[in-house]
Scaffold this active site. Structure first.
Site, mmCIF file in Angstrom:
data_model
loop_
_atom_site.group_PDB
_atom_site.id
_atom_site.type_symbol
_atom_site.label_atom_id
_atom_site.label_comp_id
_atom_site.label_asym_id
_atom_site.label_seq_id
_atom_site.Cartn_x
_atom_site.Cartn_y
_atom_site.Cartn_z
ATOM 1 N N SER A 151 -12.919 -5.383 8.918
ATOM 2 C CA SER A 151 -12.217 -4.851 7.758
ATOM 3 C C SER A 151 -13.228 -4.341 6.745
ATOM 4 O O SER A 151 -14.371 -4.811 6.686
ATOM 5 C CB SER A 151 -11.379 -5.963 7.127
ATOM 6 O OG SER A 151 -10.983 -5.619 5.817
ATOM 7 N N CYS A 192 -5.621 -1.884 -1.122
ATOM 8 C CA CYS A 192 -6.509 -2.997 -1.472
ATOM 9 C C CYS A 192 -7.607 -2.540 -2.431
ATOM 10 O O CYS A 192 -8.207 -1.481 -2.262
ATOM 11 C CB CYS A 192 -7.117 -3.594 -0.215
ATOM 12 S SG CYS A 192 -5.873 -4.248 0.933
ATOM 13 N N GLU A 204 -9.605 -5.862 13.647
ATOM 14 C CA GLU A 204 -10.559 -6.178 12.590
ATOM 15 C C GLU A 204 -10.713 -7.692 12.481
ATOM 16 O O GLU A 204 -9.781 -8.446 12.760
ATOM 17 C CB GLU A 204 -10.079 -5.624 11.244
ATOM 18 C CG GLU A 204 -10.061 -4.111 11.200
ATOM 19 C CD GLU A 204 -9.537 -3.569 9.883
ATOM 20 O OE1 GLU A 204 -9.673 -2.363 9.672
ATOM 21 O OE2 GLU A 204 -8.989 -4.338 9.077
ATOM 22 N N CYS A 255 -2.653 3.502 3.207
ATOM 23 C CA CYS A 255 -3.288 2.343 3.820
ATOM 24 C C CYS A 255 -4.325 2.840 4.825
ATOM 25 O O CYS A 255 -4.402 4.024 5.133
ATOM 26 C CB CYS A 255 -2.233 1.459 4.497
ATOM 27 S SG CYS A 255 -2.810 -0.216 4.900
ATOM 28 N N ASP A 256 -5.111 1.910 5.351
ATOM 29 C CA ASP A 256 -6.335 2.244 6.083
ATOM 30 C C ASP A 256 -6.157 3.307 7.161
ATOM 31 O O ASP A 256 -6.956 4.232 7.274
ATOM 32 C CB ASP A 256 -6.917 0.991 6.730
ATOM 33 C CG ASP A 256 -7.327 -0.056 5.719
ATOM 34 O OD1 ASP A 256 -7.042 0.133 4.524
ATOM 35 O OD2 ASP A 256 -7.919 -1.063 6.116
ATOM 36 N N LYS A 257 -5.151 3.155 8.019
ATOM 37 C CA LYS A 257 -5.003 4.062 9.159
ATOM 38 C C LYS A 257 -4.201 5.301 8.808
ATOM 39 O O LYS A 257 -4.234 6.287 9.540
ATOM 40 C CB LYS A 257 -4.349 3.342 10.349
ATOM 41 C CG LYS A 257 -5.027 2.042 10.744
ATOM 42 C CD LYS A 257 -6.522 2.182 10.904
ATOM 43 C CE LYS A 257 -7.217 0.855 11.074
ATOM 44 N NZ LYS A 257 -7.120 -0.054 9.925
ATOM 45 N N ASP A 312 -2.509 -3.796 7.853
ATOM 46 C CA ASP A 312 -3.631 -4.591 8.345
ATOM 47 C C ASP A 312 -3.658 -5.958 7.673
ATOM 48 O O ASP A 312 -3.877 -6.982 8.319
ATOM 49 C CB ASP A 312 -4.955 -3.882 8.042
ATOM 50 C CG ASP A 312 -5.143 -2.623 8.871
ATOM 51 O OD1 ASP A 312 -4.268 -2.328 9.690
ATOM 52 O OD2 ASP A 312 -6.168 -1.953 8.687
ATOM 53 N N CYS A 333 0.820 -1.216 0.000
ATOM 54 C CA CYS A 333 0.000 0.000 0.000
ATOM 55 C C CYS A 333 0.850 1.260 0.000
ATOM 56 O O CYS A 333 0.438 2.301 -0.516
ATOM 57 C CB CYS A 333 -0.919 0.017 1.223
ATOM 58 S SG CYS A 333 -1.927 -1.458 1.434
#
Length: 569
Positions: free
Chosen positions: A482, A205, A456, A133-135, A92, A60
């Protein structure tokens, strides 16, 4: 365009950097900065911090150093002096299902803290932050919100799809293949083939999971340039986006537009609306609450239900749907969707954005989707007539829970509780067949304090879908899901088990009903019995007594408040 902010006194474009480098007494500071490339001329320029989340920890973020350099070029070309600095990232996807995943949500706070710390220390006048990425994304936004200096967010971009037997794949394909192999639907060889081809290179993702969801929310909020959320990580468009973001940061600095001018309550409502229309991740609820807290906007859980009653799900995107982010990019990204929502009266067009223009002005010349596309549906034929993100309350979640109900699983579920103390235990029992049709899987003591870190649950939900049980069981947790999770899932149950919330009081075999239409989640146990169980309940000993996780557990707020560590007094 001339912004309302340009009227009157010209902003001080060196409000912070001048304190660090101006005057004879700052000669030592200048001396050190010369070693990292500053010239005499640079000391007279505004300084633009470029916060990079580059790391080889995860695909990512593996390319973001290159994007940071392009953003620096843009800021320099616009008359600034860019300074690139790094913050952390975790993965993650790699840590999912392990003890290490407890650090995931914690990393959001570390990222926000580090951006605040470096910018505050170094005296940067403006910011560009780049998350992949997510965070990273909410962490970057929280850092910018706290500082309130002219800022632009850049999304690192989505990954290109993998391919297996002629079909597109991504990381969720691998998680679901684990369940399919356990059910003997595929061989170990095929599992290895899927594993080996699903992640072809850089980028986040590839479905409407948390990264693409949050990137879209941030664009809808006006904090990234139009189109930033719907670009491939390795595209020319993404390079251009970074260069223009550097220029935009300098523009915002000169006209005096700051995050608080953009990140208003209306802007958060726009973000929620777009997330719903896209069918986005439950994590958007947690992260938008956290960002709003950082900027001082009074956003509440119930705002998601209020908006969700009138906004349909229009996009047929993974994980519940068929299309990947690259498919949406190919037909125009999210800009035509936002134009549809604006024309329908579902967006606030008067919100200011980082272009210096309003959202409506940015969207004025956006063309509609091609008639041949089938990813984004019309208002007359929505995927779901109202939101898939449903805030539930009831005797199991008096302070709220977040459900992801696509409608494909049905709108209600009643079953018997099958309780697990950890995600790992639940995964084992899903894979070995212990979990049966009609079960409500309950994973507790995984909340912000109890985990700590609110893991998650992609591994167990992926296994459920891979085994073909998506309509047969429900999943309830005080942890998170997630963006790749789907099925009948309810997370963020508050109060969490670690503080004696009702989820801690359930027993195996208790009947639980989840009703998305009534927006309720209840255990069929009398109030008197729940009170008796509460008197007998004892808090567990902290899982961590020192270090980052222990510190986080002591400081973190509830999930219904965004699970932040810096709530105001």
């Amino acid at each position: 365009m001339t912004s309302k902010k340009t009227a009157g006194k010209r902003p001080d474009t060196r409000q912070f950097s001048s304190i660090v480098v101006d005057g004879n007494e700052r000669a030592p500071s200048r001396s050190m900065l010369r070693a990292v490339g500053f010239t005499d001329a640079d000391f007279r320029k505004p300084q633009v911090g470029i916060a990079s989340t580059w790391s080889m920890v995860t695909p990512c973020n593996m390319h973001i150093n290159q994007l940071a350099d392009r953003a620096a070029e843009g800021a320099d070309a616009a008359g600034g002096k860019a300074v690139v600095f790094n913050t952390i990232t975790i993965s993650d996807g790699i840590s999912m299902g392990t003890e290490g995943m407890k650090y995931s949500l914690v990393s959001r706070e570390v990222i926000a803290d580090s951006i605040e710390a470096v910018t505050g220390c170094q005296g940067f006048d403006a910011l560009v932050t780049i998350g992949g990425c997510d965070k990273n994304m909410p962490g970057c936004m929280m850092g910018m919100a706290r500082l309130n200096r002219p800022s632009v967010f850049v999304y690192g971009g989505t990954i290109l799809p993998g391919c297996h037997k002629g079909k597109n794949t991504d990381v969720v394909s691998v998680f679901e293949a684990v369940g399919a192999q356990a059910q003997k639907k595929i061989s170990k060889k095929e599992l290895h083939e899927i594993e080996s081809t699903a992640i072809p290179g850089p980028g986040s993702c590839g479905g409407m999971y948390t990264a693409n969801t949050m990137a879209s929310a941030i664009e809808a909020m006006g904090m990234s340039l139009p189109g930033s959320s719907a670009q491939a990580a390795t595209s020319d468009d993404k390079i251009k986006d970074c260069i223009e973001a550097g220029r935009a940061a300098m523009y915002l600095l000169r006209v005096g537009i700051r995050p608080k001018d953009i990140m208003t309550r209306k802007a958060f409502e726009n973000a929620i609306t777009v997330v719903i229309a896209l069918g986005g991740s439950t994590n958007a609820v947690l992260h938008l609450l956290a960002i709003a807290s950082s900027i001082g906007v009074n956003l509440k859980l119930d705002d998601f239900n209020r908006i969700g009653k009138r906004v349909p799900v229009l996009c047929d995107l993974r994980p519940s749907g068929k299309a990947m982010m690259t498919d949406l990019i190919a037909v125009g990204g999210i800009q035509p969707l936002m134009k549809m929502l604006l024309d329908k009266g579902l967006l606030h067009g008067d919100c200011l954005t980082v272009t210096g223009k309003t959202l409506a002005q940015n969207l004025a010349k956006v063309k509609p989707y091609p008639k041949s596309q089938d990813i984004v549906q019309s208002f007359d034929n929505p995927i779901k007539k109202d939101s898939h993100l449903v805030i539930l309350r009831g005797n199991l979640a008096p302070d709220g829970a977040v459900a992801k109900i696509s409608g494909k699983e049905g709108l209600s579920f009643t079953g018997k509780a099958r309780i697990f103390k950890s995600e790992e235990e639940a995964l084992k029992r899903i894979l070995d067949g212990t979990v049966k049709k009609g079960d409500v899987i309950v994973v507790r003591y995984e909340g912000p304090k109890g985990g700590p870190g609110m893991r998650e649950m992609l591994s167990p939900t992926g296994a459920i879908m891979g085994k073909g049980m998506g309509q047969d069981v429900a999943f309830l947790t005080d942890g998170r899901f997630s963006g790749g999770s789907h099925g009948f899932v309810v997370g963020h149950v508050t109060p969490e088990a670690a503080v004696g919330g009702p989820i801690a009081l359930i027993k195996n075999g208790d009947k639980i009903t989840i009703d998305a239409e009534k927006r309720e989640v209840n255990v069929h146990v009398s109030d008197a019995e729940l009170k008796r169980r509460a008197r007998a309940w004892k808090p567990p000993k902290p899982r961590y007594r020192r270090g980052l996780l222990a510190k986080y557990a002591r400081q973190v707020s509830t999930a219904s408040e965004g699970a932040v560590t810096d709530l105001p007094e």
